[in-house]
Motif scaffolding. Sequence first.
Motif, mmCIF file in Angstrom:
data_model
loop_
_atom_site.group_PDB
_atom_site.id
_atom_site.type_symbol
_atom_site.label_atom_id
_atom_site.label_comp_id
_atom_site.label_asym_id
_atom_site.label_seq_id
_atom_site.Cartn_x
_atom_site.Cartn_y
_atom_site.Cartn_z
ATOM 1 N N GLY A 17 9.195 -2.753 -6.355
ATOM 2 C CA GLY A 17 8.308 -2.196 -7.360
ATOM 3 C C GLY A 17 7.365 -1.132 -6.854
ATOM 4 N N GLN A 18 7.035 -0.187 -7.733
ATOM 5 C CA GLN A 18 6.027 0.850 -7.528
ATOM 6 C C GLN A 18 6.236 1.636 -6.239
ATOM 7 N N GLY A 19 7.482 1.893 -5.891
ATOM 8 C CA GLY A 19 7.786 2.719 -4.730
ATOM 9 C C GLY A 19 7.722 2.011 -3.394
ATOM 10 N N THR A 20 7.521 0.703 -3.411
ATOM 11 C CA THR A 20 7.491 -0.022 -2.146
ATOM 12 C C THR A 20 8.911 -0.243 -1.640
ATOM 13 N N ARG A 21 9.040 -0.340 -0.335
ATOM 14 C CA ARG A 21 10.362 -0.515 0.270
ATOM 15 C C ARG A 21 10.244 -1.393 1.505
ATOM 16 N N PHE A 22 11.401 -1.913 1.929
ATOM 17 C CA PHE A 22 11.447 -2.545 3.235
ATOM 18 C C PHE A 22 12.781 -2.240 3.892
#
Length: 126
Positions: A45-50
């Motif tokens: 969500g909202q441009g978060t990444r891992f």
Amino acid sequence: MLKDSNIMAVLPAKDINRAKEFYREKLGIEPSESMEEGSVMYSCGQGTRFLLYQTDNAGTAKNTQMGWETDNLEREMEELRGRGVVFEDYNFPGLKTENGIATASWGKAAWFLDSEGNIINIAQRS
């Protein structure tokens, strides 16, 4: 500078294929892109990444390595338990869980291990 930049978590995996299967089957997340051999990126969500990358160091950290915020912790836990995720129980000074949930003045949280031994968190703020 950095305060305005997106951040991403970086998680180790001893077996990248086993890890990808865990994130697909248990968490319902597919990689958004393949990086170099032995690593994949996931978008949330909202441009978060891992980033998940292969290394023999996976599973050695004794601390929370990544977490998601939710607006309904119990609903998320119920769905994840239905997929086979097992939540940890803790009884440390300042941290005690009941049915996998710790409650504090700021909200509540739960933890589980991924297939590689990484400690993952889900939290709901009050």
